[in-house]
Design a protein around this motif. Sequence first.
Motif, mmCIF file in Angstrom:
data_model
loop_
_atom_site.group_PDB
_atom_site.id
_atom_site.type_symbol
_atom_site.label_atom_id
_atom_site.label_comp_id
_atom_site.label_asym_id
_atom_site.label_seq_id
_atom_site.Cartn_x
_atom_site.Cartn_y
_atom_site.Cartn_z
ATOM 1 N N ASN A 104 0.833 -1.207 0.000
ATOM 2 C CA ASN A 104 0.000 0.000 0.000
ATOM 3 C C ASN A 104 0.869 1.259 0.000
ATOM 4 O O ASN A 104 2.084 1.205 -0.135
ATOM 5 C CB ASN A 104 -0.962 -0.018 1.197
ATOM 6 N N GLN A 105 0.208 2.396 0.176
ATOM 7 C CA GLN A 105 0.920 3.671 0.115
ATOM 8 C C GLN A 105 1.991 3.784 1.200
ATOM 9 O O GLN A 105 3.047 4.364 0.982
ATOM 10 C CB GLN A 105 -0.098 4.815 0.265
ATOM 11 N N GLU A 106 1.715 3.216 2.359
ATOM 12 C CA GLU A 106 2.702 3.261 3.439
ATOM 13 C C GLU A 106 3.986 2.560 3.025
ATOM 14 O O GLU A 106 5.089 3.055 3.285
ATOM 15 C CB GLU A 106 2.134 2.608 4.703
ATOM 16 N N TYR A 107 3.863 1.408 2.366
ATOM 17 C CA TYR A 107 5.065 0.707 1.919
ATOM 18 C C TYR A 107 5.792 1.484 0.827
ATOM 19 O O TYR A 107 7.021 1.467 0.760
ATOM 20 C CB TYR A 107 4.716 -0.699 1.433
ATOM 21 N N LEU A 108 5.050 2.161 -0.034
ATOM 22 C CA LEU A 108 5.679 2.987 -1.054
ATOM 23 C C LEU A 108 6.545 4.058 -0.395
ATOM 24 O O LEU A 108 7.695 4.291 -0.802
ATOM 25 C CB LEU A 108 4.606 3.646 -1.923
ATOM 26 N N GLY A 112 9.665 12.065 -5.194
ATOM 27 C CA GLY A 112 8.691 12.414 -6.214
ATOM 28 C C GLY A 112 7.254 12.328 -5.746
ATOM 29 O O GLY A 112 6.413 13.147 -6.128
ATOM 30 N N PHE A 113 6.929 11.337 -4.910
ATOM 31 C CA PHE A 113 5.538 11.140 -4.494
ATOM 32 C C PHE A 113 4.986 12.308 -3.694
ATOM 33 O O PHE A 113 3.764 12.440 -3.538
ATOM 34 C CB PHE A 113 5.379 9.836 -3.696
ATOM 35 N N ASP A 130 -0.317 11.761 0.879
ATOM 36 C CA ASP A 130 -0.922 11.784 2.211
ATOM 37 C C ASP A 130 0.117 12.323 3.189
ATOM 38 O O ASP A 130 0.994 11.579 3.659
ATOM 39 C CB ASP A 130 -1.357 10.364 2.595
ATOM 40 N N ALA A 131 0.023 13.609 3.501
ATOM 41 C CA ALA A 131 1.030 14.260 4.349
ATOM 42 C C ALA A 131 1.075 13.663 5.751
ATOM 43 O O ALA A 131 2.156 13.519 6.343
ATOM 44 C CB ALA A 131 0.753 15.766 4.420
#
Length: 391
Positions: A43-47, A226-227, A234-235
Motif C-alpha cells: 500500500n501507500q505506506e510501503y511505497l 517524487g511522491f 498523504d502528508a
Amino acid sequence: MKDHFEIVVTTLLGLEDVLEKELLDIGVRNPEILGRAVRFYGNQEYLYRCNYELRTGLRVLKPIRSFTVNSEDQLYRQIQKIDWSQYLSNSKTFAVDATTYGTLFTHSKYVALKTKDAIVDQFREKTGQRPSIDVTRPSVKINIHIAHNECTVSLDSSSTPLSKRGYKTEQTFAPLSEVLAAGMILKTNWDKNSTFYDPMCGSGTIAIEAALIATQTPAGGYRSFGFETWFDFDADLWESVKYRAESRVKRIDFRINGSDMDAEAVEIARSNARRARISRNVQFFKADFLNFDPNMHEGVIVMNPPYGERIGNNEDMISMYQAIGDQLKTLYSGCDAWILSGNIQALKLIGLKAAKRLRLNNGPIECKYHHFPLYKGTKEEKKAESKEPIE
C-alpha cells in the motif's frame, strides 16, 4: 487487499538478494526477485517506507499499465489510452525516463519523446493547454520500460535515484555509489556491533553508509521524493512513516573508521559525515594502508582500491595489490576482509584464498567482490575452535 497495488523497486546487478531481505525486514510479504529489481504488492505506506528506509533500492516504481507494443505508432496510441488527468494537470510538470532492451526499440530517448508527445497531445485535445516539461524537478516522473515488445508504464515515486542520498555534495575522483556501498556492507553479514574499517575511504561513502546501517538511520532522511507532489500524497501518513523510522535510530558504542593517504579526501569524507549527521560515529584520518598498523584483530574491513589499467602494463598496480595482501596477512589476522575491484587480474595478486567471489557492477565497470577470511593461526585451528562445545 483493495488498497494494495504493484510496486517494483529497482537495484544494481548482484544486489537483488540484499534488497529482498531489506523488504522482508520492513514487513513486505512475498517479494519476487526480478533482474535488477524486486516486485511485491503493498500500500501507500510501503511505497513511502521503501523510499525512506531502503538502502539498496534505486527507484521505487508504481506500474500503472502494461501492454504489448510492436511499433512507435502503437506505443503512442497505447500511451494515449491512459487517462493522464488522474496523475497530471496543466499546472504540474512532468518528465519521462525510458529504458529499452531488444532490437525492436533501440533508442530510449526517442521512446521517451514519443511518450511525452502522446501525453501532451492528450491534454491539448481535452483542455487546449498542456503541462510543461521539467527534467530536473518534475511534479510527476514517468518511467517507460520496454523489454523486446513488452512495455510497462510506471510512476517513479523516487524521481531522483535513491543512490543520491543528499549528504555527499563533495566527492573525490571515481566516487562509489551509496547504494553499491550499502550493498557491499550488507553482503558481508557484519554484525553492526563491532569494528568496521575502510582503509582506502576516498570521499567516505563506505564508512558513512556503515554508520547509517549500524545506527539504523534512515537512508532517505536527507532528501525529498517524487511522491510528495502526487495528487494522492498523504502528508499525515508521510509524517508518521518518518517519525516511526526516526524513533528506531540508536546510539552505538564503537567507532567506524575510514582512512586515506590523501589529506584532501579525508577532509571531504569528514564534511560528508557532518552533512549525514553521523560524524560522532565515524572517524576519518590520514594514513597509508600499506604503511600503517591499526592494531585491529577482529571486525570487518571493506575496501575499494584503485583498479588501474591492465595489470600486465602497470608495475605500480602489481606492487600495490601484492602489498595489500601482505598487509592483510601480517596485521589483520582475525578480521574479515572484503575487496571490490574491477581489475580481476590484480585481485589474483592479493595472495589469499577467497571464500566468496561475488559479481557486482561499479557503474559501467564489471567488478568482483572477494571475501578473504583472515584466520588467526591456521584454517584448521579456526575450524576446530568453531566446533568446541559451548559449556
